[in-house]
Design an enzyme around this catalytic site. Structure first.
Site, PDB file in Angstrom:
ATOM      1  N   SER A  67      21.338  -4.003   7.696  1.00 29.70           N
ATOM      2  CA  SER A  67      22.686  -4.523   7.597  1.00 29.70           C
ATOM      3  C   SER A  67      22.743  -5.688   6.613  1.00 29.70           C
ATOM      4  O   SER A  67      22.381  -5.520   5.457  1.00 29.70           O
ATOM      5  CB  SER A  67      23.158  -4.911   9.002  1.00 29.70           C
ATOM      6  OG  SER A  67      24.548  -5.007   9.073  1.00 29.70           O
TER       7      SER A  67
ATOM      8  N   ASP B  34      28.878   5.058   9.624  1.00 29.88           N
ATOM      9  CA  ASP B  34      28.520   3.698  10.032  1.00 29.88           C
ATOM     10  C   ASP B  34      29.776   2.840   9.978  1.00 29.88           C
ATOM     11  O   ASP B  34      30.427   2.742   8.943  1.00 29.88           O
ATOM     12  CB  ASP B  34      27.459   3.150   9.083  1.00 29.88           C
ATOM     13  CG  ASP B  34      26.904   1.795   9.490  1.00 29.88           C
ATOM     14  OD1 ASP B  34      27.667   0.962  10.021  1.00 29.88           O
ATOM     15  OD2 ASP B  34      25.707   1.563   9.267  1.00 29.88           O
TER      16      ASP B  34
ATOM     17  N   HIS C 226      25.611   2.253  13.605  1.00 27.94           N
ATOM     18  CA  HIS C 226      25.261   1.259  12.592  1.00 27.94           C
ATOM     19  C   HIS C 226      23.750   1.212  12.419  1.00 27.94           C
ATOM     20  O   HIS C 226      23.026   0.815  13.330  1.00 27.94           O
ATOM     21  CB  HIS C 226      25.792  -0.108  13.025  1.00 27.94           C
ATOM     22  CG  HIS C 226      25.563  -1.196  12.018  1.00 27.94           C
ATOM     23  ND1 HIS C 226      25.676  -0.994  10.659  1.00 27.94           N
ATOM     24  CD2 HIS C 226      25.220  -2.502  12.168  1.00 27.94           C
ATOM     25  CE1 HIS C 226      25.427  -2.123  10.021  1.00 27.94           C
ATOM     26  NE2 HIS C 226      25.138  -3.044  10.913  1.00 27.94           N
TER      27      HIS C 226
END
Length: 516
Positions: A231, A458, A486
């Site tokens: 991320s 996502d 995610h």
């Protein structure tokens, strides 16, 4: 009515873990302690090297790290870093580190970051045995660190718990009075950060954290940096590669952020990502029994929109002395969307709101998202670090005409979730420090292959960002996971795990365009 928010934190493993933990709490289960000790070793994989240090910063690069046992086979230490990588005389800060020593024939260290910005690498590594596959645990000391401004690394300090709680719960109207109130709330937060954190608040940007990583690489004794970032951690990793292509080793970036995007573009595309994830959830819910959302997917989305509007007009009562505001309901909706395995929690929350008119489950989910404890304290400073780091990286466009025009576009593209991603430019309007200048090469020319992993639906880091980052990086290699949630490594399938572990451990570069 509209709320103005700057998007949501991108915190893959931690959000999934907290939601999973909440599922255990709601089911009155007790997780195992996971205290099977791992072999311990306190030696670095090599010798710190001053030759790669910037002039004047040699002592940081050659520092010896004093590792100490900190439970269940883990080791902890602190490292010193300069306050300002542009000034060797700026003073020092301490960075907290934690590692799980390699259980096999050690190749070196694997630095990891879970996302955010603002998520703790120390907390992340505490769950290393369940997050990382055996090939990684055997081959590497898995090292997590709290980036500067986060957790145990010179943390950003802002509001006290009561004021922070109020700020994270507050709703704002979509008229001028609401905008003025929001700006005043954000200014109070920014002023508190400046007063309680001091001058180091100006140096918690991502480029400074990437420079810390190169110093840590040397202090750990590694000639090259091997890295697994999730991320926001992909932005950190791409920044590192752009600053230090000559010492970049094997980098894997999962749940990618496209480094060419502005913060305003990120907010707009995140809104669509969460809208799409919510639609997927509604469709799945309606395909089973006992779904509280009736009709087709569009009707189900409209019912969630109506719940959000209802929470604005009349916050829902809960089993505590706190009401569920619209803002808190949004957090409660967003958190389960990070992982398909947590969708049943969202169904439970929606069912309670629809059938009982109460919001206790939504409130629990929101509190987990915000790291709020039952006593009103906060277990992390992730919200503070999130804003501080983002404002230094890209403050957004503060022009009100631009924000109003973009807000209309966002809400048209994401009718249910979009309003929470509008007016991004207000977030840093009164921030005490200007955004830093970009000093790294977006293409990371000269770096070895960099594996970029993207998940097709996502919510927090839309798949198009993975495509964009892989295209931007000269050596980018795209791996696609066709699924929900995610990030992919550790939560998808063996195809993804084999690609990630095969590259990090053996140097086997996946086929560009591999779809799992």
């Amino acid at each position: 009515m509209t709320h103005y928010r700057c998007g949501v934190r991108t915190r893959p493993a931690l959000v999934a873990a907290t939601a999973a933990a909440l599922a255990l709490v709601l089911a009155s289960c007790t997780p195992s302690d996971g205290d099977d000790p791992a072999p311990s070793g306190s030696t670095s994989s090599g010798t710190p090297d001053a030759q790669s240090a910037p002039d004047g910063f040699e002592d940081y690069y050659t520092q010896e790290l004093d590792w100490e046992q900190c439970g269940a086979g883990y080791e902890c230490t602190t490292a010193e870093a300069p306050v300002d990588w542009g000034d060797a005389d700026s003073g020092t800060i301490e960075l907290g580190l934690k590692r799980l020593p390699a259980t096999g024939d050690k190749q070196g260290s694997l630095l990891v970051n879970p996302g955010g910005p603002g998520a703790s690498g120390i907390t992340f590594v505490t769950d290393a045995r369940s997050v990382f596959g055996q090939p990684l645990q055997e081959a590497f000391d898995i090292v997590g660190f709290d980036p500067r401004g986060v957790g145990e690394s010179a943390p950003v300090v802002c509001l006290d718990d009561a004021d922070k709680d109020a700020a994270l719960s507050e709703d704002f109207s979509d008229d001028q009075a609401g905008i003025d109130a929001l700006e005043e709330s954000l200014k109070e937060w920014a002023d508190a950060c400046e007063e309680n954190t001091g001058d180091q608040l100006a140096h918690v940007d991502t480029q400074s954290a990437a420079r810390d990583m190169d110093m840590l690489r040397s202090a750990l004794g590694d000639e090259e940096l091997n890295y697994l970032g999730f991320s926001y951690g992909t932005q950190l990793g791409a920044t590192y590669a752009g600053l230090f292509p000559e010492t970049a080793g094997r980098l894997v970036l999962d749940g990618a952020i496209d480094t060419t995007l502005t913060s305003d573009e990120i907010s707009a595309e995140q809104a669509v990502g969460f809208e799409n994830a919510l639609r997927a959830y509604v469709e799945d819910c309606q395909s089973g029994a006992d779904c509280p959302l009736t009709g087709d997917v569009d009707a189900g989305m409209e019912q969630i929109h109506d719940l959000l509007e209802r929470a604005y007009d009349d916050p829902l009562p809960t089993d505590s002395d706190r009401d569920l505001t619209q803002t808190l309901m949004f957090y409660g909706i967003a958190l389960p969307l990070y992982s398909q395995g947590n969708w049943p929690l969202l169904t439970e929350a929606v069912d309670e709101a629809v059938t009982q008119g109460t919001g206790s489950t939504f409130l629990y989910l929101a509190d987990f998202y915000n790291d709020r404890e039952p006593d009103g304290s906060f277990s992390t400073n992730s919200s503070e670090a999130f804003r501080a780091i983002n404002c230094l990286d890209d403050a957004g466009n503060p022009d009100m005409d631009f924000m109003e025009e973009q807000a209309a576009e966002i809400e048209a593209a994401a009718p249910t979730m979009g309003e929470f991603f509008t007016y991004n430019g207000l977030t840093c309007w009164d921030w005490p420090y200007a955004a830093v200048d970009q000093e790294f090469d977006l293409a990371a020319a000269g770096a070895p292959p960099i594996v970029v992993v993207g998940t097709t639906n996502d919510p927090a880091t839309p798949y198009v960002w993975a495509e964009g980052l892989a295209d931007t990086l000269d050596s980018g290699v795209l791996v696609t996971y066709d699924g929900e949630g995610h990030t992919a490594y550790g939560s998808s399938n063996s195809c993804v795990s084999d690609a990630v572990e095969g590259y990090l451990v053996d140097g086997d570069v996946p086929e560009d365009g591999l779809t799992c």
